[in-house]
Scaffold this motif. Structure first.
Motif, mmCIF file in Angstrom:
data_model
loop_
_atom_site.group_PDB
_atom_site.id
_atom_site.type_symbol
_atom_site.label_atom_id
_atom_site.label_comp_id
_atom_site.label_asym_id
_atom_site.label_seq_id
_atom_site.Cartn_x
_atom_site.Cartn_y
_atom_site.Cartn_z
ATOM 1 N N LEU B 6 51.321 0.130 -7.349
ATOM 2 C CA LEU B 6 51.337 1.291 -8.240
ATOM 3 C C LEU B 6 50.821 2.519 -7.485
ATOM 4 O O LEU B 6 51.359 3.631 -7.637
ATOM 5 C CB LEU B 6 50.457 0.995 -9.463
ATOM 6 N N TYR B 290 47.026 10.226 -18.853
ATOM 7 C CA TYR B 290 47.606 9.417 -19.928
ATOM 8 C C TYR B 290 48.084 8.073 -19.397
ATOM 9 O O TYR B 290 48.055 7.072 -20.106
ATOM 10 C CB TYR B 290 48.742 10.177 -20.611
ATOM 11 N N ASP B 291 48.531 8.075 -18.131
ATOM 12 C CA ASP B 291 48.900 6.791 -17.506
ATOM 13 C C ASP B 291 47.677 5.885 -17.461
ATOM 14 O O ASP B 291 47.748 4.690 -17.754
ATOM 15 C CB ASP B 291 49.381 7.007 -16.061
ATOM 16 N N LEU B 294 46.888 4.670 -20.813
ATOM 17 C CA LEU B 294 47.858 3.638 -21.185
ATOM 18 C C LEU B 294 47.506 2.295 -20.536
ATOM 19 O O LEU B 294 47.543 1.245 -21.185
ATOM 20 C CB LEU B 294 49.260 4.074 -20.733
ATOM 21 N N LEU B 295 47.132 2.362 -19.248
ATOM 22 C CA LEU B 295 46.766 1.127 -18.552
ATOM 23 C C LEU B 295 45.582 0.459 -19.232
ATOM 24 O O LEU B 295 45.514 -0.766 -19.327
ATOM 25 C CB LEU B 295 46.446 1.425 -17.077
ATOM 26 N N ARG B 296 44.656 1.294 -19.729
ATOM 27 C CA ARG B 296 43.496 0.725 -20.441
ATOM 28 C C ARG B 296 43.967 0.041 -21.728
ATOM 29 O O ARG B 296 43.481 -1.031 -22.077
ATOM 30 C CB ARG B 296 42.483 1.826 -20.756
ATOM 31 N N THR B 297 44.923 0.684 -22.434
ATOM 32 C CA THR B 297 45.394 0.057 -23.686
ATOM 33 C C THR B 297 46.097 -1.274 -23.395
ATOM 34 O O THR B 297 46.104 -2.167 -24.220
ATOM 35 C CB THR B 297 46.394 0.958 -24.463
ATOM 36 N N LEU B 298 46.660 -1.371 -22.175
ATOM 37 C CA LEU B 298 47.342 -2.620 -21.808
ATOM 38 C C LEU B 298 46.364 -3.681 -21.320
ATOM 39 O O LEU B 298 46.767 -4.794 -20.990
ATOM 40 C CB LEU B 298 48.389 -2.360 -20.725
ATOM 41 N N GLY B 299 45.102 -3.310 -21.235
ATOM 42 C CA GLY B 299 44.090 -4.301 -20.872
ATOM 43 C C GLY B 299 43.468 -4.102 -19.505
ATOM 44 O O GLY B 299 42.652 -4.924 -19.077
ATOM 45 N N ALA B 300 43.855 -3.022 -18.779
ATOM 46 C CA ALA B 300 43.269 -2.803 -17.441
ATOM 47 C C ALA B 300 41.796 -2.470 -17.579
ATOM 48 O O ALA B 300 41.402 -1.710 -18.469
ATOM 49 C CB ALA B 300 44.000 -1.668 -16.736
ATOM 50 N N ARG B 301 40.977 -3.041 -16.683
ATOM 51 C CA ARG B 301 39.542 -2.779 -16.709
ATOM 52 C C ARG B 301 39.277 -1.430 -16.050
ATOM 53 O O ARG B 301 40.059 -0.975 -15.201
ATOM 54 C CB ARG B 301 38.799 -3.867 -15.912
ATOM 55 N N PRO B 302 38.180 -0.758 -16.419
ATOM 56 C CA PRO B 302 37.851 0.530 -15.789
ATOM 57 C C PRO B 302 37.820 0.415 -14.258
ATOM 58 O O PRO B 302 38.242 1.326 -13.558
ATOM 59 C CB PRO B 302 36.466 0.853 -16.347
ATOM 60 N N PRO B 383 39.914 6.025 -22.931
ATOM 61 C CA PRO B 383 41.325 6.025 -23.318
ATOM 62 C C PRO B 383 41.548 6.506 -24.740
ATOM 63 O O PRO B 383 42.511 7.220 -25.019
ATOM 64 C CB PRO B 383 41.723 4.550 -23.157
ATOM 65 N N LEU B 387 44.030 9.592 -25.613
ATOM 66 C CA LEU B 387 45.244 9.406 -26.400
ATOM 67 C C LEU B 387 45.200 10.240 -27.679
ATOM 68 O O LEU B 387 46.217 10.741 -28.133
ATOM 69 C CB LEU B 387 45.426 7.924 -26.729
#
Lengths: 208, 390
Positions: B6, B290-291, B294-302, B383, B387
């Motif tokens: 990425l 916002y990307d 979004l990654l946080r909403t998908l479960g990415a850790r800080p 996030p 958002l």
């Protein structure tokens, strides 16, 4: 599936969200209604574990979300919750397929291209996998956002204003897709909106 | 799609900015790397060429010129000295060895040095083929001369008057090559070496009444000589004594001012590159907040978001450092080719200078620190509020 008890969220010294009690059964589709600023997005964020409420309890599929540590909350969200954001935001610099693979990886699942193809086909965008996400139309982005929300077969789908920016025809199509996909994976669907056009499609509603 | 992929995708999505950041950093690294390589090799070469010569006695004039011409063979001599006048110095009990040097001619730009057998010992040189010169007009050649000119034992070569390649040829006085030296890594590789008598023979028509040499290269028998001999020679004779070690240090000091100025310029260039990297990462972070949400909403850790930002910065850094070293060493190698054409000092871009590891570490450390601020911002981004603001 979803149990909320005594939920309250305060911001800058005032209560912006209050839900004394609300239950949603597994597989149900429910609407969260309210004007702008009524706390719809805050409620969805709290259910998804993106925001910590001031007080109260939220149980999703038997798990007390508010009691989870941050890392466990992120993992829980990745595995059990699919989110459709109002902005339909996609990672624009990579392909549609990579957006879906990213959702699979972050949920801790192996990349499953067959599942991605199945979801894209069911949403009528089978040929879009290789397209760069930043170059597709709004209508296509809507479908990809739904595909991303359901690709991991979540038990709960949260959609925040999914139709507010769409005209009547597209609004009906998007809603139908969302309901079909939720039903296809047996997920509970919560749609937060102030869009009165879709009120009639839901039997269960929470007014904020 | 992994974090690193990425990060690459983000970099590839803005190719011009990415290329500019890498180029700025690479230019700074290349400049310093080039200076380190060239100055290190020059210092090493000066030290190696002069290590066995404690003192040079020659005609009055610039001591640096005397050393450059008779030890490094890179300048014209200050003049000649009488052989008879030099004998008492060679016989001084504080002198372990005295090697005469008679210059004046060259062969295709390679200097012809009239000397004696002790000259080879100064450079730890040994014969790879043939034998040492014995009679007049016999010569041995350094390894580079033999290779470049295609000379073998038995070949003949004709010297030209003067130290430049364009001087008039001494066509009626050819030298016969009787030996070829093994490579020494010193100036001896680029010389044609013969007896002093051969040099006198070639110039017999214009010879002065008394025989002359260009200089005497001395080795001390005792450290005390360093304190006494130069002063005695400079004060009591018409000749001058110059120390290669002292003059080399002076030369490096003189060159060092320019090198240091260029190094500061390169450091300023790298500082701008670091600032540019910081601005690029911060603005990129702003553009794609916002990307990240979004990654946080998908479960990415800080930590994953911080790693993504760091990976992007470190990729730019590594690309800049690698390209910078490639450019710096490439430029040093190109300079080496050019100098080799001019039969001058060899420089190679294929060797590392000691300071380069420190340079790489410093650039990577400062660059990583620069990336930490945006990474910290990514780590602590909220996030939900991002958002909500959209």
């Amino acid at each position: 599936m979803l149990e909320i008890r005594g939920l309250r969220h305060d911001y800058a010294g005032r209560t912006v969200l209050s839900v004394p009690s609300w239950d949603v059964a597994k597989g149900d589709a429910s609407l969260v209604l309210g004007p702008s600023g009524s706390g719809k997005t805050t409620l969805l964020n709290a259910i998804a574990g993106l925001a910590t409420p001031t007080a109260g309890s939220i149980r999703v599929a038997g798990t007390e979300v508010t009691g989870l540590a941050p890392a466990a909350r992120d993992a829980f969200r990745a595995r059990h919750v699919g989110l459709v954001l109002q902005t339909l935001h996609l990672i624009g610099v990579v392909s549609v397929r990579e957006n879906l693979r990213l959702a699979q990886r972050l949920a801790g699942s192996p990349v499953d291209d067959a599942r991605i193809d199945e979801v894209l086909a069911s949403l009528g965008i089978a040929g879009l996998g290789g397209a760069r996400a930043g170059n597709i139309s709004v209508g296509e982005a809507q479908r990809v956002a739904i595909a991303r929300a359901v690709v991991n077969r979540p038990s709960l789908i949260l959609a925040d204003e999914p139709t507010s920016a769409l005209d009547d025809a597209n609004c009906a199509k998007a809603l139908a897709l969302l309901l079909d996909q939720a039903a296809a994976c047996g997920a509970t669907l919560l749609v937060a909106t102030h869009d009165n056009r879709i009120r009639g499609r839901f039997e269960r509603r929470l007014e904020l | 799609m992994r974090i690193l992929h990425l990060a690459f995708a983000y970099l590839a999505s803005r190719p011009l900015l990415t290329a500019l950041n890498v180029a700025m950093l690479a230019l700074g690294v290349a400049t310093i790397s080039f200076l380190l390589v060239v100055t290190h090799q020059a210092e090493e070469r000066l030290t190696r060429d002069a290590r066995s010569v404690d003192l040079v006695v020659g005609a009055k004039g610039s001591p640096l010129q005397l050393i450059l011409s008779t030890v490094f063979h890179a300048d014209v001599p200050t003049g000649n000295i009488g052989l008879e006048e030099s004998r008492p110095i060679a016989a001084n009990p504080m002198v372990a060895s005295a090697t005469p040097v008679a210059l004046g001619d060259s062969f295709h730009g390679h200097r012809i040095v009239g000397t004696d057998g002790s000259f080879l010992a100064l450079y730890d040189a040994r014969l790879a083929q043939g034998r040492m010169f014995a009679a007049e007009m016999e010569a041995i050649v350094g390894a580079d001369v033999a290779r470049r000119e295609g000379l073998a034992v038995g070949a003949k070569l004709t010297g030209a008057h003067g130290l430049a390649a364009s001087g008039p040829a001494h066509g009626d006085h050819p030298y016969q090559v009787v030996g070829i030296l093994a490579p020494t890594g010193t100036v001896a590789d680029r010389l044609v070496i013969t007896s002093v008598e051969s040099v006198w023979h070639v110039h017999a028509e214009h010879a002065p009444a008394r025989p002359e040499i260009t200089a005497l290269l001395l080795r001390y028998r005792t450290p005390l000589a360093a304190a006494m001999l130069p002063r005695a020679i400079n004060a009591t004779t018409a000749m001058q004594a110059a120390s290669p070690a002292y003059e080399s240090a002076r030369l490096l000091d003189l060159v060092g001012v320019g090198v240091e100025t260029l190094q500061w310029f390169a450091i300023a260039l790298m500082a701008s590159a670091a600032l540019s990297l910081f601005v690029a990462l911060t603005s990129a972070l702003q553009e794609r907040r916002y990307d990240l949400a979004l990654l946080r909403t998908l479960g990415a850790r800080p930590g994953a978001l911080a790693a993504l930002t760091l990976a992007e910065g470190v990729t730019l850094l590594l690309a800049g450092v690698i390209l910078g070293f490639a450019l710096g060493h490439g430029a040093a190698h190109a300079l080496g080719w050019w100098l080799a054409e001019a039969a001058s000092w060899p420089v190679t871009g294929l060797a590392w200078a000691p300071g380069e590891a420190m340079l790489a570490a410093a650039v990577l450390a400062i660059g990583a620190l620069t990336c930490l601020v945006p990474a910290w911002q990514a780590y602590f981004s909220d996030p939900a509020s991002l958002l909500a603001r959209r």
